[in-house]
Design a protein around this motif. Structure first.
Motif, mmCIF file in Angstrom:
data_model
loop_
_atom_site.group_PDB
_atom_site.id
_atom_site.type_symbol
_atom_site.label_atom_id
_atom_site.label_comp_id
_atom_site.label_asym_id
_atom_site.label_seq_id
_atom_site.Cartn_x
_atom_site.Cartn_y
_atom_site.Cartn_z
ATOM 1 N N THR A 26 4.490 -3.559 1.314
ATOM 2 C CA THR A 26 4.100 -3.507 -0.090
ATOM 3 C C THR A 26 4.249 -2.095 -0.646
ATOM 4 N N VAL A 27 3.767 -1.113 0.102
ATOM 5 C CA VAL A 27 3.857 0.277 -0.350
ATOM 6 C C VAL A 27 5.317 0.713 -0.427
ATOM 7 N N VAL A 64 -1.116 -6.446 -6.734
ATOM 8 C CA VAL A 64 -1.941 -5.889 -5.668
ATOM 9 C C VAL A 64 -3.267 -5.455 -6.257
ATOM 10 N N MET A 97 2.074 -5.767 6.488
ATOM 11 C CA MET A 97 2.172 -6.240 5.104
ATOM 12 C C MET A 97 1.891 -5.101 4.113
ATOM 13 N N THR A 98 0.916 -4.265 4.425
ATOM 14 C CA THR A 98 0.615 -3.128 3.560
ATOM 15 C C THR A 98 1.788 -2.158 3.507
ATOM 16 N N ALA A 99 2.386 -1.901 4.659
ATOM 17 C CA ALA A 99 3.539 -0.991 4.707
ATOM 18 C C ALA A 99 4.687 -1.531 3.875
ATOM 19 N N LEU A 105 -6.439 -3.225 -6.174
ATOM 20 C CA LEU A 105 -6.876 -1.956 -5.596
ATOM 21 C C LEU A 105 -8.373 -1.876 -5.528
ATOM 22 N N LEU A 108 1.933 -1.169 -8.527
ATOM 23 C CA LEU A 108 1.148 -2.055 -7.656
ATOM 24 C C LEU A 108 0.409 -3.108 -8.474
ATOM 25 N N GLU A 120 -2.094 -6.947 9.058
ATOM 26 C CA GLU A 120 -2.340 -6.387 7.734
ATOM 27 C C GLU A 120 -1.580 -5.080 7.516
ATOM 28 N N ALA A 121 -1.460 -4.278 8.567
ATOM 29 C CA ALA A 121 -0.766 -2.992 8.439
ATOM 30 C C ALA A 121 0.707 -3.191 8.086
#
Length: 132
Positions: A70-71, A130, A66-68, A132, A125, A63-64
């Protein structure tokens, strides 16, 4: 489409047809151009195993990661001023005064850029789908 219409506004001739028809012709040409471009360079499907190897993982993404990604993509879509303010203050944890001195702008400007940068980031986002 509107950019193309703006750039070719001098080609519009009311004697040949209506503005609506002219805009539809521009839209049609954009679709044809896009279709032809895709035919010449078709999109290749992503090989999941190869992508996992490139990511350095064991076959799966956490998950980290994919989050990185995306951000990072969302930050690329922001203006340079907003991106720098957010990266320096939020991601690197630097104080506003230090960032303002480095950028040569008042502290209030950095605070304003962070505030509006966060608003823009939320919008980007949201556009990316995404939640939130």
């Amino acid at each position: 489409m509107f950019l193309r219409a703006w750039r070719s506004a001098d080609t519009f001739d009311a004697g040949r047809g209506s503005l609506r028809a002219w805009l539809f012709a521009i839209a049609r040409n954009l679709v044809v151009d896009h279709t032809r471009r895709r035919a010449v360079r078709p999109v290749q499907p992503v090989d999941a195993e190869r992508l996992a190897v490139l990511a350095g993982g064991d076959g799966g993404f956490d998950e980290a990661t994919m989050t990185a990604w995306t951000v990072e993509e969302a930050l690329r879509r922001l203006s340079e001023e907003h991106r720098v303010a957010l990266v320096e203050t939020y991601l690197r944890g630097r104080p506003y005064g230090e960032v303002s001195a480095e950028l040569g702008v008042p502290v209030g400007t950095v605070r304003s850029r962070v505030f509006y940068g966060l608003k823009a980031l939320r919008l980007v986002l949201d556009e990316m789908g995404v939640q939130l």
